[in-house]
Every structure is written in structure tokens, then in C-alpha cells.
Write a protein that holds these residues in place. Structure first.
Motif, PDB file in Angstrom:
ATOM      1  N   GLN A   1       0.828  -1.188   0.000  1.00  0.00           N
ATOM      2  CA  GLN A   1       0.000   0.000   0.000  1.00  0.00           C
ATOM      3  C   GLN A   1       0.866   1.242   0.000  1.00  0.00           C
ATOM      4  N   ILE A   2       0.358   2.295  -0.624  1.00  0.00           N
ATOM      5  CA  ILE A   2       1.072   3.558  -0.728  1.00  0.00           C
ATOM      6  C   ILE A   2       0.253   4.629  -0.029  1.00  0.00           C
ATOM      7  N   ILE A   3       0.872   5.301   0.943  1.00  0.00           N
ATOM      8  CA  ILE A   3       0.199   6.362   1.686  1.00  0.00           C
ATOM      9  C   ILE A   3       0.481   7.683   0.992  1.00  0.00           C
ATOM     10  N   THR A   4      -0.554   8.458   0.771  1.00  0.00           N
ATOM     11  CA  THR A   4      -0.414   9.703   0.017  1.00  0.00           C
ATOM     12  C   THR A   4      -0.086  10.876   0.919  1.00  0.00           C
ATOM     13  N   GLY A   5       0.917  11.655   0.510  1.00  0.00           N
ATOM     14  CA  GLY A   5       1.230  12.906   1.177  1.00  0.00           C
ATOM     15  C   GLY A   5       0.523  14.053   0.469  1.00  0.00           C
ATOM     16  N   GLY A   6      -0.284  14.824   1.194  1.00  0.00           N
ATOM     17  CA  GLY A   6      -1.032  15.914   0.585  1.00  0.00           C
ATOM     18  C   GLY A   6      -0.503  17.295   0.927  1.00  0.00           C
ATOM     19  N   SER A   7       0.509  17.346   1.802  1.00  0.00           N
ATOM     20  CA  SER A   7       1.137  18.599   2.203  1.00  0.00           C
ATOM     21  C   SER A   7       2.471  18.236   2.838  1.00  0.00           C
ATOM     22  N   LEU A   8       3.251  19.224   3.212  1.00  0.00           N
ATOM     23  CA  LEU A   8       4.531  18.943   3.850  1.00  0.00           C
ATOM     24  C   LEU A   8       4.324  18.178   5.154  1.00  0.00           C
ATOM     25  N   SER A   9       3.396  18.644   5.983  1.00  0.00           N
ATOM     26  CA  SER A   9       3.159  17.971   7.262  1.00  0.00           C
ATOM     27  C   SER A   9       2.577  16.580   7.056  1.00  0.00           C
ATOM     28  N   GLU A  10       1.640  16.431   6.113  1.00  0.00           N
ATOM     29  CA  GLU A  10       1.060  15.115   5.842  1.00  0.00           C
ATOM     30  C   GLU A  10       2.096  14.161   5.246  1.00  0.00           C
ATOM     31  N   SER A  11       3.019  14.699   4.445  1.00  0.00           N
ATOM     32  CA  SER A  11       4.061  13.858   3.864  1.00  0.00           C
ATOM     33  C   SER A  11       4.970  13.305   4.953  1.00  0.00           C
ATOM     34  N   ARG A  12       5.273  14.139   5.945  1.00  0.00           N
ATOM     35  CA  ARG A  12       6.080  13.659   7.070  1.00  0.00           C
ATOM     36  C   ARG A  12       5.349  12.556   7.829  1.00  0.00           C
ATOM     37  N   ALA A  13       4.054  12.746   8.033  1.00  0.00           N
ATOM     38  CA  ALA A  13       3.259  11.725   8.720  1.00  0.00           C
ATOM     39  C   ALA A  13       3.157  10.458   7.881  1.00  0.00           C
ATOM     40  N   ALA A  14       3.019  10.621   6.551  1.00  0.00           N
ATOM     41  CA  ALA A  14       2.911   9.468   5.661  1.00  0.00           C
ATOM     42  C   ALA A  14       4.177   8.631   5.677  1.00  0.00           C
ATOM     43  N   HIS A  21       5.059   0.596   9.328  1.00  0.00           N
ATOM     44  CA  HIS A  21       4.233  -0.540   8.911  1.00  0.00           C
ATOM     45  C   HIS A  21       4.724  -1.229   7.641  1.00  0.00           C
ATOM     46  N   GLY A  22       5.917  -0.880   7.170  1.00  0.00           N
ATOM     47  CA  GLY A  22       6.464  -1.541   6.000  1.00  0.00           C
ATOM     48  C   GLY A  22       5.720  -1.222   4.718  1.00  0.00           C
ATOM     49  N   LEU A  23       5.260   0.018   4.585  1.00  0.00           N
ATOM     50  CA  LEU A  23       4.525   0.455   3.407  1.00  0.00           C
ATOM     51  C   LEU A  23       5.384   1.437   2.609  1.00  0.00           C
ATOM     52  N   TYR A  24       4.741   2.189   1.726  1.00  0.00           N
ATOM     53  CA  TYR A  24       5.416   3.212   0.933  1.00  0.00           C
ATOM     54  C   TYR A  24       4.625   4.513   1.061  1.00  0.00           C
ATOM     55  N   ALA A  25       5.229   5.607   0.590  1.00  0.00           N
ATOM     56  CA  ALA A  25       4.539   6.895   0.684  1.00  0.00           C
ATOM     57  C   ALA A  25       4.932   7.807  -0.477  1.00  0.00           C
ATOM     58  N   THR A  26       4.071   8.775  -0.736  1.00  0.00           N
ATOM     59  CA  THR A  26       4.400   9.849  -1.659  1.00  0.00           C
ATOM     60  C   THR A  26       4.681  11.105  -0.842  1.00  0.00           C
ATOM     61  N   VAL A  27       5.411  12.027  -1.434  1.00  0.00           N
ATOM     62  CA  VAL A  27       5.736  13.291  -0.775  1.00  0.00           C
ATOM     63  C   VAL A  27       5.395  14.433  -1.724  1.00  0.00           C
ATOM     64  N   GLY A  28       4.526  15.333  -1.270  1.00  0.00           N
ATOM     65  CA  GLY A  28       4.164  16.447  -2.138  1.00  0.00           C
ATOM     66  C   GLY A  28       3.087  17.320  -1.540  1.00  0.00           C
ATOM     67  N   CYS A  29       2.566  18.213  -2.382  1.00  0.00           N
ATOM     68  CA  CYS A  29       1.563  19.187  -1.963  1.00  0.00           C
ATOM     69  C   CYS A  29       0.368  19.126  -2.903  1.00  0.00           C
ATOM     70  N   HIS A  30      -0.769  18.708  -2.370  1.00  0.00           N
ATOM     71  CA  HIS A  30      -2.019  18.635  -3.120  1.00  0.00           C
ATOM     72  C   HIS A  30      -2.382  20.024  -3.638  1.00  0.00           C
ATOM     73  N   PRO A  31      -2.960  20.119  -4.839  1.00  0.00           N
ATOM     74  CA  PRO A  31      -3.286  21.457  -5.364  1.00  0.00           C
ATOM     75  C   PRO A  31      -4.154  22.300  -4.448  1.00  0.00           C
ATOM     76  N   GLY A  61       9.738   2.035   3.879  1.00  0.00           N
ATOM     77  CA  GLY A  61       8.934   3.237   4.065  1.00  0.00           C
ATOM     78  C   GLY A  61       9.372   4.410   3.223  1.00  0.00           C
ATOM     79  N   ARG A  62      10.045   4.142   2.114  1.00  0.00           N
ATOM     80  CA  ARG A  62      10.626   5.224   1.324  1.00  0.00           C
ATOM     81  C   ARG A  62       9.589   5.996   0.503  1.00  0.00           C
ATOM     82  N   CYS A  63      10.019   7.148   0.038  1.00  0.00           N
ATOM     83  CA  CYS A  63       9.219   7.957  -0.887  1.00  0.00           C
ATOM     84  C   CYS A  63       9.305   7.335  -2.270  1.00  0.00           C
ATOM     85  N   VAL A  64       8.150   7.035  -2.879  1.00  0.00           N
ATOM     86  CA  VAL A  64       8.141   6.385  -4.192  1.00  0.00           C
ATOM     87  C   VAL A  64       7.555   7.269  -5.287  1.00  0.00           C
TER      88      VAL A  64
END
Length: 289
Positions: A1-14, A21-31, A61-64
Motif C-alpha cells: 500500500q502507498i500512503i499519500t502525502g497531501g502537504s509537507l506535514s502530511e508527507s512527514r506523517a505518511a 508498517h512496511g509500506l510506501y509513501a508519496t511526498v508532495g503538496c495537493h493542489p 517506508g521510502r518515498c516512491v
């Protein structure tokens, strides 16, 4: 599963959740969060995203992907067009810098969306010539023509419940090439509901699959293990999305799942999963994006 980052703070949480939990995440800012850039000194927000991406490119848990980024003209009351364009341009540059795919969002903004991809030279083979790695138009709700344009530019198309509300959308989903298809839930949002055009297909879902993908639910204050939360989309509903797509395309459920799985690995560079899972998978283990 990939957790979405919608802002700087959310990306840190993601990223934190992904590492735990051994998942993946995106890092970025939702429009719709683009106006956050103005709350910091000029360029600071993007520099912080840049630094955070650079620190989380490897290991568990890296940024993908860079994103969720793009344009959303349906909700300009959150962030204006120029703020959105500025944030999108900056994140296109980050994707090229770190050779990461884009996790894209486009709502009622297709012409400007395409124009910015062209401006960044990300419109041919996903921008490979300039360091790009393509990406995916997530939670896609556009037209057949818009889908085909993005596919022609080298991008994947990801669908969920919001992609299958109308008959026109069902036809669009039907025409997505299997080698460009990704599946997602966008949980806790974008569920397949009774008022959607997809309903007629879900009525044919076998009971054993219904138990897997649409388990009994409970109110949040009465939740119990093994049950879903009432009124909330859940990751297990990925099977419902796959079932409708299979029905639309006239292929087996596992064929849809197999393509989506392989496309997910290719899009996000998750080749370690290919080694772990082997060459065969079923929809029960298909990752969400």
C-alpha cells in the motif's frame, strides 16, 4: 500500500507511517493545499519538500513518488489557479531532479494540466529525456479523450469508485489499456455507492467475494475486529474496483489484478515486491495506490 502525502506535514506523517508498517509513501503538496506555500518565506516550502524527499529515497517506508500534485479547479476556494500552477511547476522539477514518478491530480483543469506537463517537457514518454519517470493520474474522472491523451504521453491511469459514477465514466474505464491501468480505493474516500453506475455490476458480485471486499460494517463507536467502519471506504474494497473493471472489459478478475499489480510495480519502481511475491498474484494481494 502507498500512503499519500497531501502537504509537507502530511508527507512527514505518511513517511512515518510507512516506515512503521512496511509500506510506501508519496511526498508532495495537493493542489488544494498550494496556498500553504505563501505562509512561509519564498521558496522555503519547496526546499523543505526537496530536503525531505532526498532523506527518504531508500529503505523501508521510502518515498516512491512526488505528489499528490497537479491542478484542481473544482475547489478554487482552497487555493487559486496561480498558486496551484506555481506549486505544480515546482513539484514537476522535483520529480525530474530525483527521477521519481508523479502522483497526479487533475480536476476540471485538463488544458492547463497538460500545458504545464508540456512546459516541463514531461509530455513524451513521461519525461524520460529530462529525468522524468512518468507517473499516474490518480482517481481519474476525466473523459475518454483526456485519458487517451495522458496515456499517449506515457502516464498510467488509476481508477476507484469516483471513476465509475456515470455511464460515460464506465466507458472511459473500459477503454483504459490494461498495460496502463492501476487500481486504488483512495480510502477513506471514493467508495462505490448505490447511486453510481457501477452498481449494476456489483449486484453480480459472488457472495464469497462480497465477504472479502465488502465485509459487514459497524458504527465507529461499535467497531470490532474483522468488520469495516460504516460510511468509510476501506482498503479491502480494492476488490470491488477490480471486479467492476473486469466486468467492463470482459476479462477475468485475476487478469485485471495481475495487470494492475505489474503496472504498480513498474510505475513506482517496487521491484522488491516482484521478488517477494513471485510472478503470480491474485486480487486479494493487489496493492492499492
Amino acid at each position: 500500500q502507498i500512503i499519500t502525502g497531501g502537504s509537507l506535514s502530511e508527507s512527514r506523517a505518511a513517511i512515518k507511517l510507512a516506515k512503521e508498517h512496511g509500506l510506501y509513501a508519496t511526498v508532495g503538496c495537493h493542489p488544494t493545499r498550494s496556498s500553504e506555500l505563501k505562509k512561509q518565506p519564498e521558496g522555503q516550502y519547496i526546499r523543505s519538500l526537496d530536503k525531505f524527499i532526498s532523506e527518504n529515497l531508500t529503505g523501508p517506508g521510502r518515498c516512491v513518488a512526488v505528489g499528490e500534485c497537479g491542478l484542481d479547479y473544482d475547489r478554487l476556494f482552497f487555493s487559486g489557479k496561480e498558486d496551484q500552477k506555481k506549486a505544480f511547476r515546482a513539484q514537476l522539477a522535483l520529480a525530474k531532479k530525483y527521477h521519481l514518478p508523479l502522483f497526479l491530480h487533475s480536476r476540471a483543469a485538463h488544458l492547463d494540466f497538460i500545458a504545464l506537463l508540456i512546459e516541463a517537457e514531461m509530455h513524451e514518454s513521461g519525461g524520460q529525456a529530462v529525468g522524468g519517470r512518468g507517473g499516474v493520474a490518480h482517481s481519474f474522472t476525466g473523459t475518454i479523450e483526456e485519458m487517451e491523451e495522458l496515456v499517449g504521453m506515457g502516464y498510467y491511469i488509476s481508477v476507484n469508485g469516483c471513476s465509475m459514477k456515470t455511464e460515460e465514466q464506465l466507458e472511459m474505464v473500459k477503454r483504459i489499456p490494461l498495460d496502463k491501468l492501476l487500481l486504488e480505493t483512495d480510502a477513506p474516500w471514493c467508495s462505490l455507492t448505490g447511486g453510481h453506475a457501477s452498481k449494476e455490476h456489483l449486484t453480480l458480485l459472488p457472495s464469497h467475494l462480497r465477504n472479502l471486499y465488502a465485509p459487514l460494517n459497524r458504527q465507529p463507536d461499535r467497531w470490532e475486529e474483522g468488520k469495516a467502519v460504516k460510511g468509510r471506504n476501506e482498503p479491502c474494497a480494492i476488490g470491488l474496483v477490480a471486479f467492476v473493471v473486469a466486468r467492463l472489459k470482459g476479462v477475468s478478475l485475476n487478469e485485471v489484478a495481475e495487470h494492475a499489480w505489474r503496472n504498480t510495480i513498474a510505475c513506482f519502481g517496487l521491484h522488491e515486491l516482484e521478488a517477494e511475491e513471485g510472478t503470480s498474484t491474485t486480487v486479494q494481494s493487489t496493492s492499492t495506490v
